[in-house]
Write an enzyme that holds these catalytic residues in place. Structure first.
Site, PDB file in Angstrom:
ATOM      1  N   ASP A  67     -19.962  -0.441  22.878  1.00 36.99           N
ATOM      2  CA  ASP A  67     -20.784   0.283  21.910  1.00 36.99           C
ATOM      3  C   ASP A  67     -21.881  -0.629  21.347  1.00 36.99           C
ATOM      4  O   ASP A  67     -21.575  -1.695  20.812  1.00 36.99           O
ATOM      5  CB  ASP A  67     -19.875   0.764  20.766  1.00 36.99           C
ATOM      6  CG  ASP A  67     -20.627   1.516  19.680  1.00 36.99           C
ATOM      7  OD1 ASP A  67     -21.798   1.885  19.899  1.00 36.99           O
ATOM      8  OD2 ASP A  67     -20.025   1.737  18.609  1.00 36.99           O
ATOM      9  N   SER A 125     -18.544   5.856  12.941  1.00 39.99           N
ATOM     10  CA  SER A 125     -19.961   5.572  12.765  1.00 39.99           C
ATOM     11  C   SER A 125     -20.282   5.543  11.262  1.00 39.99           C
ATOM     12  O   SER A 125     -19.556   4.909  10.501  1.00 39.99           O
ATOM     13  CB  SER A 125     -20.742   6.643  13.526  1.00 39.99           C
ATOM     14  OG  SER A 125     -22.018   6.239  13.794  1.00 39.99           O
ATOM     15  N   HIS A 141     -18.860   4.318  21.601  1.00 40.42           N
ATOM     16  CA  HIS A 141     -18.917   4.647  20.174  1.00 40.42           C
ATOM     17  C   HIS A 141     -17.704   5.503  19.765  1.00 40.42           C
ATOM     18  O   HIS A 141     -17.544   6.607  20.246  1.00 40.42           O
ATOM     19  CB  HIS A 141     -20.223   5.391  19.920  1.00 40.42           C
ATOM     20  CG  HIS A 141     -20.743   5.299  18.514  1.00 40.42           C
ATOM     21  ND1 HIS A 141     -20.774   4.126  17.797  1.00 40.42           N
ATOM     22  CD2 HIS A 141     -21.281   6.250  17.712  1.00 40.42           C
ATOM     23  CE1 HIS A 141     -21.293   4.366  16.605  1.00 40.42           C
ATOM     24  NE2 HIS A 141     -21.616   5.640  16.528  1.00 40.42           N
TER      25      HIS A 141
END
Ligand SMILES: *[C@@H]1O[C@H](CO)[C@@H](O)[C@H](O)[C@H]1NC(C)=O
Ligand SMILES: *[C@@H]1O[C@H](CO)[C@@H](O)[C@H](O)[C@H]1NC(C)=O
Ligand SMILES: *[C@@H]1O[C@H](CO)[C@@H](O)[C@H](O)[C@H]1NC(C)=O
Ligand SMILES: *[C@@H]1O[C@H](CO)[C@@H](O)[C@H](O)[C@H]1NC(C)=O
Length: 476
Positions: A419, A158, A445
């Site tokens: 995601d 991320s 994710h």
């Protein structure tokens, strides 16, 4: 909202045979005297603060093995360690030293203690400073551990995945390669569609066997919500009781917050749509999106379905909440996908108000959500009022190269097809073999960074193998 992390200790315990999650990952906590301001000799001189980092060395080939360095993102570093089992899984075969560095202004790493979150001090919360922190720390470790020749590979998911890639962009002399998982480096630099995110959340809810019915029920429920809001206190009471709100709605203007609360639940579940149960604010079932859709489509009416489908996120499968306190469960901020709570939320809000361009709002056209716009102008107004700063939406396009990344090398950009952040990231390789774009068909994710799990789909196992092969090539 980047910051989400789901834990799966139970699943971990079941597979301790695979040496992947020896129950709880062992580590030591250390602190580094980090320079407060790397870029201004006049401001803080050589003053330092304590930067926390975690070290796990039981598999390290002392002085020789590579350093696997997690570039901490927007939260306490302990939670990233707990959710990056991949590094522990592969440490033995690489005989690697694991280091997890905490990002300045998060967790315990507060340069000004409790005074960190005033605008004068927050000015030192930038990506450039954070990357310089990591580069200083890596150089210090190489010296301290007497391994100037040790290879270094950065890891991150991320926002942490962005930082991992940026480390290779900016400090290629210090970092030999980078795993950048679910890192939306293009969209945060203001490149490409800014509406992809909620579009992808909608697609996620629309896939699967009940997907079509799920999305149309959600749309219908939002219409009902608006109709009830127009019916005065009687309608509002009906909404409050359907959602089991702790504080019944008094006024029509409160509906927008409730809509945001629902949207945040669906967004978060799309991100952590993992194939096994995971615990985060309660217990989420395996494949939470389809579990939520089952609740939505099997309820008596669409509104109750919406309440149950969103409630799953906040209350979990075995929740103990008597009622929903939507004000504490969801706080609006500059990130329409959520900032979380507490000090980390303040710091992330600042980053969204300065360098990091986050998705716009929702429009009920390309997504299934009510019209809740968040234009650049609205963000500017918000940030001026909240932090007295004006965002620089294309600054990362300048300092982190936007979409023109071909002068970089040795980076794997891994994304999950499930995601909602994937379309903000690198999906096509500009330089195959040196910059690789890898898509995990059944991954949400940064699933690849999590520890191995018996329920892992084949596609994530292949992704991890690909990453290991690339790392082997970088450090040989
Ligand atoms: C920091 O600066 C002071 C003077 O301002 C100096 O006495 C000290 O040695 C410096 N410390 C380091 C680590 O360079
Ligand atoms: C910071 O705030 C916390 C919570 O309010 C408090 O417990 C702590 O003592 C404070 N620390 C300092 C250094 O003032
Ligand atoms: C979404 O758009 C449709 C089609 O224009 C409209 O009928 C519906 O009322 C809108 N829903 C909401 C919640 O605004
Ligand atoms: C939370 O979950 C429990 C157990 O499933 C349930 O009894 C309770 O009503 C739920 N709370 C809310 C506010 O929905």
């Amino acid at each position: 909202m980047f910051r989400l992390f789901a834990v799966s200790l139970l699943a971990c315990l079941l597979i301790s045979l695979l040496s992947s999650c020896t129950a709880v990952y062992p580590y030591k906590t250390q602190y580094f005297d980090q320079i407060i301001d790397h870029f201004n000799f006049a401001s803080h001189g050589n003053n330092t603060f304590k930067q926390r980092y975690l070290v796990s060395d039981q598999h390290w080939s002392i002085g020789k093995g590579p350093i696997f360095f997690y570039t901490g993102n927007e939260g306490p570093i302990t939670s990233f360690l707990e959710n990056t089992g991949l590094m522990f899984d592969i440490a033995p075969e690489f005989r690697a030293l694991l280091v997890f560095a905490e990002h300045r202004f998060y967790g315990e790493t507060l340069p000004f203690g409790n005074d960190s979150f005033i605008p004068e001090n927050l000015g030192l919360l930038t990506i450039e400073q954070a990357l310089a922190d990591y580069a200083e720390l890596i150089l210090f470790l190489k010296q301290e551990l007497k391994c100037p020749e040790c290879k270094v590979v950065t890891f991150g998911g991320s926002y942490g995945g962005m930082l991992s890639a940026y480390m290779r962009f900016k400090y290629p002399n210090t970092v030999d390669g980078a795993i950048a998982s679910s890192a939306p480096i293009y969209s945060v630099a203001g490149q490409g569609s800014q509406s992809y995110f909620f579009e992808d959340v909608t697609k996620s809810f629309g896939s699967g066997t009940t997907g079509k019915a799920c999305v149309s029920t959600i749309r219908q429920a939002f219409i009902t919500l608006n109709e009830l809001a127009d019916q005065g206190i009687k309608g509002l009471n009906e909404v409050s009781s359907a959602f089991k709100l702790c504080k019944p709605l008094q006024d029509k203007t409160q509906i927008a917050h409730l809509q945001g609360w629902v949207r945040n639940a669906f967004t978060s579940m799309a991100m952590v749509n993992y194939p096994y149960p995971a615990s985060f604010m309660g217990q989420l079932p395996a494949w939470p999106v389809s579990a939520s859709c089952d609740l939505i489509t099997s309820a008596k009416d669409p509104l109750k379905g919406l309440a149950a489908g969103a409630g799953l996120f906040y209350n979990g499968t075995k929740g103990s909440l008597k009622c929903m306190d939507v004000d504490s469960q969801y706080v609006e901020c500059t990130d329409p996908t959520g900032c979380g709570l507490g000090n980390s939320a303040k710091a992330w809000d600042w980053q969204g108000c300065t360098e990091v361009t986050l998705p716009g709002g929702t429009n009920n056209v390309t997504d299934m959500f009510p019209v809740l716009p968040f234009t650049l102008e609205m963000r500017e107004t918000y940030c001026k009022a909240k932090w007295n700063v004006v965002p620089k939406p294309t600054w990362l396009n300048v300092i982190m190269w936007g979409e023109d990344i071909k002068s970089a090398s040795n980076i794997v950009f891994c994304n999950g097809a499930l995601d909602p952040w994937r379309d903000g990231g690198v999906l096509r390789s500009p330089k195959r073999g040196s910059l690789d774009a890898y898509l995990i068909a059944d991954g949400a994710h940064h699933l690849d960074l999590r520890g191995a799990n018996p329920a892992d789909p084949e596609s994530v196992k292949l992704a991890r193998q690909f990453e290991k092969d690339r790392i082997t090539a970088w450090i040989k």
